[in-house]
Design a protein around this motif. Structure first.
Motif, PDB file in Angstrom:
ATOM      1  N   GLY A 174       0.799  -1.220   0.000  1.00  0.00           N
ATOM      2  CA  GLY A 174       0.000   0.000   0.000  1.00  0.00           C
ATOM      3  C   GLY A 174       0.835   1.275   0.000  1.00  0.00           C
ATOM      4  N   SER A 175       2.124   1.176   0.206  1.00  0.00           N
ATOM      5  CA  SER A 175       2.928   2.395   0.288  1.00  0.00           C
ATOM      6  C   SER A 175       3.181   2.958  -1.110  1.00  0.00           C
ATOM      7  CB  SER A 175       4.256   2.088   0.964  1.00  0.00           C
ATOM      8  OG  SER A 175       4.955   1.177   0.184  1.00  0.00           O
ATOM      9  N   THR A 176       3.666   4.201  -1.169  1.00  0.00           N
ATOM     10  CA  THR A 176       3.862   4.856  -2.465  1.00  0.00           C
ATOM     11  C   THR A 176       4.833   4.068  -3.337  1.00  0.00           C
ATOM     12  OG1 THR A 176       5.409   6.239  -1.284  1.00  0.00           O
ATOM     13  CG2 THR A 176       3.274   7.209  -1.791  1.00  0.00           C
ATOM     14  N   ALA A 177       5.874   3.522  -2.747  1.00  0.00           N
ATOM     15  CA  ALA A 177       6.767   2.620  -3.483  1.00  0.00           C
ATOM     16  C   ALA A 177       6.714   1.284  -2.762  1.00  0.00           C
ATOM     17  CB  ALA A 177       8.186   3.170  -3.446  1.00  0.00           C
ATOM     18  N   PRO A 178       6.642   0.147  -3.498  1.00  0.00           N
ATOM     19  CA  PRO A 178       6.577  -1.136  -2.792  1.00  0.00           C
ATOM     20  C   PRO A 178       7.808  -1.317  -1.906  1.00  0.00           C
ATOM     21  CG  PRO A 178       6.495  -1.425  -5.182  1.00  0.00           C
ATOM     22  CD  PRO A 178       6.709   0.032  -4.928  1.00  0.00           C
ATOM     23  N   LEU A 179       7.573  -1.691  -0.671  1.00  0.00           N
ATOM     24  CA  LEU A 179       8.683  -1.821   0.262  1.00  0.00           C
ATOM     25  C   LEU A 179       8.936  -3.291   0.537  1.00  0.00           C
ATOM     26  CD1 LEU A 179       7.675   1.040   2.718  1.00  0.00           C
ATOM     27  CD2 LEU A 179       9.468   1.078   0.988  1.00  0.00           C
ATOM     28  N   SER A 180      10.176  -3.707   0.340  1.00  0.00           N
ATOM     29  CA  SER A 180      10.488  -5.111   0.550  1.00  0.00           C
ATOM     30  C   SER A 180      11.466  -5.267   1.691  1.00  0.00           C
ATOM     31  CB  SER A 180      11.159  -5.702  -0.684  1.00  0.00           C
ATOM     32  OG  SER A 180      10.437  -5.398  -1.817  1.00  0.00           O
ATOM     33  N   THR A 181      11.103  -6.110   2.647  1.00  0.00           N
ATOM     34  CA  THR A 181      12.099  -6.518   3.641  1.00  0.00           C
ATOM     35  C   THR A 181      13.055  -7.473   2.944  1.00  0.00           C
ATOM     36  OG1 THR A 181      10.688  -6.262   5.559  1.00  0.00           O
ATOM     37  CG2 THR A 181      12.417  -7.879   5.743  1.00  0.00           C
ATOM     38  N   ALA A 182      14.331  -7.274   3.138  1.00  0.00           N
ATOM     39  CA  ALA A 182      15.296  -8.146   2.458  1.00  0.00           C
ATOM     40  C   ALA A 182      16.294  -8.679   3.469  1.00  0.00           C
ATOM     41  CB  ALA A 182      16.029  -7.362   1.371  1.00  0.00           C
ATOM     42  N   LYS A 183      16.521  -9.965   3.376  1.00  0.00           N
ATOM     43  CA  LYS A 183      17.511 -10.567   4.270  1.00  0.00           C
ATOM     44  C   LYS A 183      18.774 -10.856   3.470  1.00  0.00           C
ATOM     45  CE  LYS A 183      16.920 -13.349   7.763  1.00  0.00           C
ATOM     46  NZ  LYS A 183      16.724 -14.483   8.671  1.00  0.00           N
ATOM     47  N   PHE A 184      19.915 -10.501   4.024  1.00  0.00           N
ATOM     48  CA  PHE A 184      21.195 -10.688   3.337  1.00  0.00           C
ATOM     49  C   PHE A 184      22.064 -11.662   4.110  1.00  0.00           C
ATOM     50  CE2 PHE A 184      19.566  -6.573   2.247  1.00  0.00           C
ATOM     51  CZ  PHE A 184      19.696  -6.560   0.869  1.00  0.00           C
ATOM     52  N   LEU A 185      22.712 -12.500   3.334  1.00  0.00           N
ATOM     53  CA  LEU A 185      23.685 -13.422   3.905  1.00  0.00           C
ATOM     54  C   LEU A 185      25.047 -12.767   3.703  1.00  0.00           C
ATOM     55  CD1 LEU A 185      23.202 -16.147   5.152  1.00  0.00           C
ATOM     56  CD2 LEU A 185      23.574 -17.175   2.916  1.00  0.00           C
ATOM     57  N   ILE A 186      25.778 -12.583   4.795  1.00  0.00           N
ATOM     58  CA  ILE A 186      27.068 -11.886   4.712  1.00  0.00           C
ATOM     59  C   ILE A 186      28.175 -12.900   4.983  1.00  0.00           C
ATOM     60  CG2 ILE A 186      28.439  -9.965   5.649  1.00  0.00           C
ATOM     61  CD1 ILE A 186      25.785  -8.875   4.724  1.00  0.00           C
TER      62      ILE A 186
END
Ligand code: SF4
Length: 374
Positions: free
Chosen positions: A98-110
């Protein structure tokens, strides 16, 4: 090309071949950088310059350190390598369509220089851009609901491995959302207070005022199970970061079953430690409470939580549980969750409820790293 230039080029090529075998200068803390410069007969301010090159300019090559003469750059390059942590993979999940730009939670493997893996999560919202970062590979505390706890403890992260997670996520945030990090939370893998020296060293670097990446201490939250001696050290240090306590139950026997550390640090010990932190810093803490169905979501548990919360200066953050394969726990939900929240509000407590993010990307800490390691 003069004979000298040819010799210098040969030296550069040889240096690249041997770089990997040289110790990584990013594993040293600020005081140890001072020792390196002193051993080379350089004045103390050179160590500050070196720190700035490594963590503000994020230089990957000693040759780029233009404030040093050629001889010093060559000496450093013959003894040390510069090997930051790197991105080994990522997974994203759109959480706010629903936000103005789609917001994605992203998980990173470091990936760390010795091949170990840790996780960091980028959590965007309209108002914030939060990096959730790790402080240890694995964790010795073995909370029964936690994937990292099931891994056991491998090692503490160096301060630079903590700052590297922030730098990597900041550049991912810029790429994906066109804005950098606004908040940092130590809520990833590990118990940050068991690695307090490196955590505070990393915070000192991340909050250096005129560095390229610089954030206020007030935008950083350290999350802990509640270790009294270390909480006292933080309070006495004058650090202005926020403190979150993973409470999860205000019933002694339930908390012991969920978090083995509670056998040694009872609720009374914890309340005393929080009160003393409140008194010394003048700041409240956040009590983090993860509702688990049939475990800690009863009216009696709500009543005990109210009683505990009234003993200290705090607000309460109710968070959803991301179910973990092989673990039997389920998130608290439905009418029992609504009633639980209502009881806290009726008691006049300050309560925030955090929507679950990242179920599809295994966002509960440790899940991605455990799967990758397997
Ligand atoms: S919840 Fe936190 S403290 Fe408990 S085992 Fe997991 S990482 Fe460690």
């Amino acid at each position: 090309m003069s004979g000298n230039d040819i010799k210098e080029n040969e030296q550069t090529l040889n240096r690249e071949d041997t770089q990997e075998h040289l110790p990584n200068i990013r594993r040293l803390n600020r005081a140890e950088l001072g020792g390196v410069m002193a051993a080379l007969g350089e004045p103390a301010y050179r160590a500050s310059q070196l720190h700035r090159w490594l963590y503000s300019h994020q230089a990957l090559d000693f040759d780029a350190m233009s404030t040093f003469g050629r001889k010093l750059r060559q000496r450093l390059a013959s003894e040390w390598s510069i090997r930051p942590a790197s991105l080994a993979g990522s997974k994203s999940e759109i959480v706010d369509e629903g936000s103005t730009a789609p917001l994605s939670t992203a998980k990173f493997l470091i990936q760390l220089e010795d091949g170990e893996l840790v996780e960091s999560v980028l959590i965007p919202s309209e108002e914030r851009m939060t990096a959730c970062i790790s402080s240890q590979v694995g964790c010795p505390l073995r909370c029964v609901f936690c994937a990292t706890g099931q891994m056991g403890f491998r090692r503490n992260l160096a301060a630079s491995e903590i700052t590297d997670q922030v730098f990597l996520l900041n550049s991912e945030a810029m790429k994906r959302h066109g804005r950098g990090l606004s908040n940092i939370v130590f809520m990833g893998m590990g118990e940050p207070l068991l690695n307090l020296e490196n955590v505070t060293e990393s915070i000192a670097t991340l909050t250096e005022k005129d560095y390229r990446f610089s954030i206020s201490e007030k935008k950083i939250t350290i999350s802990t199970v509640g270790l009294p001696a270390e909480m006292d050290r933080i309070a006495r240090s004058g650090l202005k970061t926020k403190l979150a306590i993973s409470l999860h139950s205000a019933d002694q026997s339930v908390r012991e079953r969920m978090m083995p550390v509670a056998i040694d640090i009872t609720l009374d010990n914890l309340a005393e430690a929080i009160s003393s932190y409140n008194a010394r810093t003048g700041s409240p803490v956040t009590l983090v409470y993860m509702l688990l169905e049939g475990v800690n979501d009863s009216p009696e548990e709500a009543r005990k939580l109210v009683r505990f919360a009234k003993r200290v200066l705090c607000k309460i953050n109710l968070i959803d549980y991301n179910s973990i394969v092989n673990l039997k726990f389920r998130p608290g939900c439905g009418s029992s969750k609504t009633m639980f929240i209502q009881r806290l509000l009726d008691a006049g407590l300050l309560v925030t409820v955090r929507k679950s993010q990242g179920a599809a990307i295994n966002a509960a800490c440790g899940q991605l790293a455990t799967r990758q390691a397997r």
